[in-house]
Design a protein around this motif. Structure first.
Motif, PDB file in Angstrom:
ATOM      1  N   THR A 110       0.855  -1.182   0.000  1.00  0.00           N
ATOM      2  CA  THR A 110       0.000   0.000   0.000  1.00  0.00           C
ATOM      3  C   THR A 110       0.894   1.236   0.000  1.00  0.00           C
ATOM      4  O   THR A 110       2.125   1.125  -0.002  1.00  0.00           O
ATOM      5  N   LYS A 111       0.250   2.410  -0.023  1.00  0.00           N
ATOM      6  CA  LYS A 111       1.011   3.629  -0.295  1.00  0.00           C
ATOM      7  C   LYS A 111       0.631   4.771   0.639  1.00  0.00           C
ATOM      8  O   LYS A 111      -0.538   4.936   0.990  1.00  0.00           O
ATOM      9  N   LEU A 114       4.978   2.237  -0.091  1.00  0.00           N
ATOM     10  CA  LEU A 114       5.506   3.173  -1.074  1.00  0.00           C
ATOM     11  C   LEU A 114       5.082   4.604  -0.766  1.00  0.00           C
ATOM     12  O   LEU A 114       3.962   4.837  -0.312  1.00  0.00           O
ATOM     13  N   MET A 115       5.960   5.571  -1.049  1.00  0.00           N
ATOM     14  CA  MET A 115       5.566   6.973  -1.063  1.00  0.00           C
ATOM     15  C   MET A 115       4.885   7.204  -2.409  1.00  0.00           C
ATOM     16  O   MET A 115       5.527   7.091  -3.457  1.00  0.00           O
ATOM     17  N   HIS A 116       3.588   7.495  -2.377  1.00  0.00           N
ATOM     18  CA  HIS A 116       2.783   7.454  -3.588  1.00  0.00           C
ATOM     19  C   HIS A 116       3.225   8.462  -4.645  1.00  0.00           C
ATOM     20  O   HIS A 116       3.197   8.179  -5.841  1.00  0.00           O
ATOM     21  N   ALA A 134      13.512  -0.020  -2.281  1.00  0.00           N
ATOM     22  CA  ALA A 134      13.496  -1.349  -2.897  1.00  0.00           C
ATOM     23  C   ALA A 134      12.818  -1.332  -4.263  1.00  0.00           C
ATOM     24  O   ALA A 134      13.140  -2.148  -5.135  1.00  0.00           O
ATOM     25  N   VAL A 135      11.874  -0.402  -4.440  1.00  0.00           N
ATOM     26  CA  VAL A 135      10.999  -0.412  -5.626  1.00  0.00           C
ATOM     27  C   VAL A 135      10.703   1.026  -6.040  1.00  0.00           C
ATOM     28  O   VAL A 135      10.656   1.924  -5.200  1.00  0.00           O
ATOM     29  N   ASN A 136      10.507   1.238  -7.337  1.00  0.00           N
ATOM     30  CA  ASN A 136       9.867   2.464  -7.827  1.00  0.00           C
ATOM     31  C   ASN A 136       8.726   2.030  -8.744  1.00  0.00           C
ATOM     32  O   ASN A 136       8.949   1.362  -9.749  1.00  0.00           O
ATOM     33  N   GLN A 137       7.496   2.364  -8.351  1.00  0.00           N
ATOM     34  CA  GLN A 137       6.318   1.992  -9.129  1.00  0.00           C
ATOM     35  C   GLN A 137       5.917   3.170 -10.014  1.00  0.00           C
ATOM     36  O   GLN A 137       5.654   4.264  -9.513  1.00  0.00           O
ATOM     37  N   VAL A 138       5.866   2.937 -11.317  1.00  0.00           N
ATOM     38  CA  VAL A 138       5.581   4.009 -12.273  1.00  0.00           C
ATOM     39  C   VAL A 138       4.648   3.499 -13.366  1.00  0.00           C
ATOM     40  O   VAL A 138       4.512   2.293 -13.582  1.00  0.00           O
ATOM     41  N   GLU A 139       4.023   4.433 -14.073  1.00  0.00           N
ATOM     42  CA  GLU A 139       3.252   4.055 -15.250  1.00  0.00           C
ATOM     43  C   GLU A 139       4.200   3.562 -16.335  1.00  0.00           C
ATOM     44  O   GLU A 139       5.186   4.224 -16.655  1.00  0.00           O
ATOM     45  N   SER A 140       3.917   2.398 -16.887  1.00  0.00           N
ATOM     46  CA  SER A 140       4.732   1.883 -17.991  1.00  0.00           C
ATOM     47  C   SER A 140       3.930   0.875 -18.794  1.00  0.00           C
ATOM     48  O   SER A 140       3.263   0.011 -18.233  1.00  0.00           O
ATOM     49  N   HIS A 141       4.011   1.007 -20.104  1.00  0.00           N
ATOM     50  CA  HIS A 141       3.322   0.132 -21.054  1.00  0.00           C
ATOM     51  C   HIS A 141       4.050   0.266 -22.389  1.00  0.00           C
ATOM     52  O   HIS A 141       5.013   1.051 -22.496  1.00  0.00           O
ATOM     53  N   LEU A 174       9.319   3.791  -3.561  1.00  0.00           N
ATOM     54  CA  LEU A 174       8.835   5.032  -4.147  1.00  0.00           C
ATOM     55  C   LEU A 174       7.806   4.732  -5.222  1.00  0.00           C
ATOM     56  O   LEU A 174       7.705   3.605  -5.713  1.00  0.00           O
ATOM     57  N   SER A 175       7.066   5.760  -5.598  1.00  0.00           N
ATOM     58  CA  SER A 175       6.145   5.642  -6.728  1.00  0.00           C
ATOM     59  C   SER A 175       6.123   6.974  -7.456  1.00  0.00           C
ATOM     60  O   SER A 175       6.048   8.023  -6.816  1.00  0.00           O
ATOM     61  N   ASN A 176       6.231   6.920  -8.775  1.00  0.00           N
ATOM     62  CA  ASN A 176       6.179   8.115  -9.629  1.00  0.00           C
ATOM     63  C   ASN A 176       7.351   9.065  -9.410  1.00  0.00           C
ATOM     64  O   ASN A 176       7.226  10.272  -9.632  1.00  0.00           O
ATOM     65  N   PHE A 177       8.494   8.540  -8.980  1.00  0.00           N
ATOM     66  CA  PHE A 177       9.697   9.355  -8.813  1.00  0.00           C
ATOM     67  C   PHE A 177      10.529   9.311 -10.089  1.00  0.00           C
ATOM     68  O   PHE A 177      10.690   8.241 -10.693  1.00  0.00           O
ATOM     69  N   ASN A 178      11.053  10.468 -10.487  1.00  0.00           N
ATOM     70  CA  ASN A 178      11.959  10.487 -11.641  1.00  0.00           C
ATOM     71  C   ASN A 178      13.385  10.166 -11.186  1.00  0.00           C
ATOM     72  O   ASN A 178      13.638   9.973  -9.985  1.00  0.00           O
TER      73      ASN A 178
END
Length: 312
Positions: free
Chosen positions: A77-78, A109-111, A179-186, A159-163
């Motif tokens: 969760t975030k 995650l930090m959203h 440990a993780v960076n969650q981002v939009e990707s397709h 993290l999430s959405n970090f550049n």
């Protein structure tokens, strides 16, 4: 199903496939989580702002009562942007744990890198009706999140959405590395630059919207599921366009969290570990990149920590 896993810098690991629950309709979310767990999913992704942590907690409690082991689950969760002040981080985490019915999180995650105005209003506005920004720096938020690991409330933080520049600041100044960076990707937003950086730094990249956003209107974005190249590749392997999109990601070492409450789609999305795309097909999907971002968060464009001013 045989579920491959991504190794985390903590020594733990996370399933390469998870269930995303953003925008899951009330009443549907609990059912979707239970269906996913019955199909073999063990990775569930949520956030405070999704307003479904309690419903997910109900599903987890029911399935653990039926024999699903907590240690086999990977629950994410975030921390929302209105909770960035260091004093708000622990209470926010405890609140999420209480709703989920858990003693610990596998990943917190930090959203977003930017902060909004503190408080329980998740959509604060200023006197002009614009988003009310906060002034907490994400590095101060991160240092408060590190204490959650020390307290045993979370196994890993990320993290999430970090550049890349923002990630570099955390890596340089933080005590615990993300440990993780969650981002939009397709396939239309491949984030190759970010993935290369994450791989070099020992950070796992998670892709949300890994199929694009079928059904999103009013944007310049077309769903990758309708792409003729992806469809042709799918025909070659006897797989759907969705399965090709997901397989391409996991073959790059990227974790995917497609969202669905449809049992047949949940099953279809899980059937990506019994085939392998050729190098040529991987390259063909990579070449579809058009840097087409769905979630632009333009209401934060004036915020100094808005992440999308540099390429991903």
């Amino acid at each position: 199903m045989a579920m491959l896993r991504a190794q985390l810098r903590t020594g733990g690991s996370m399933p390469l496939l998870g269930l995303g629950t953003w925008a899951a309709l009330e009443g549907e979310c609990c059912k979707a989580v239970k269906t996913a767990l019955d199909l073999g999913y063990r990775h569930i992704d949520t956030a405070e702002i999704y307003l479904n942590e309690r419903e997910i907690g109900q599903a987890l409690t029911e399935k653990m009562g039926e024999g699903v082991k907590r240690e086999d689950l990977f629950i994410v969760t975030k921390l929302f942007e209105t909770r960035h002040h260091p004093d708000d981080v622990l209470p926010a985490c405890q609140n999420s744990l209480q709703k989920l019915g858990l003693d610990y999180l596998d990943l917190y995650l930090m959203h977003w890198p930017y902060a909004s105005k503190r408080g329980d209003n998740l959509h604060p506005v200023d006197e002009n009706g614009q988003r009310a920004y906060g002034d907490t720096h994400y590095l101060d938020t991160w240092k408060a999140m590190e204490k959650l690991v020390d307290a045993g409330l979370v196994k890993a933080i990320g993290l999430s959405n970090f550049n890349i520049s923002q990630m570099e600041e955390i890596l340089t100044n933080g005590r615990i590395k993300p440990a993780v960076n969650q981002v939009e990707s397709h396939p239309y937003l491949t984030c190759n630059r970010l993935l290369k950086y994450c791989t070099e730094k020992g950070i796992v990249m998670t892709a949300y919207c890994p199929l694009g956003a079928p059904g999103v209107h009013g944007s310049d974005y077309t769903s990758a599921l309708n792409d003729p190249i992806i469809k042709t590749i799918g025909d070659k392997y006897g797989k759907s366009a969705a399965q090709v999109c997901l397989r391409w990601q996991v073959q790059r070492g990227v974790v995917v969290i497609p969202k669905s409450s449809n049992p047949s789609r949940l099953k279809e999305n899980s059937q990506i570990f019994d085939f392998e795309l050729s190098e040529e097909d991987m390259a063909a999907v990579n070449d579809l990149n058009r840097d087409a971002r769905i979630l632009k968060k333009e209401e934060y464009q004036r915020h100094p920590h808005w992440p999308f001013g540099e390429p991903f």
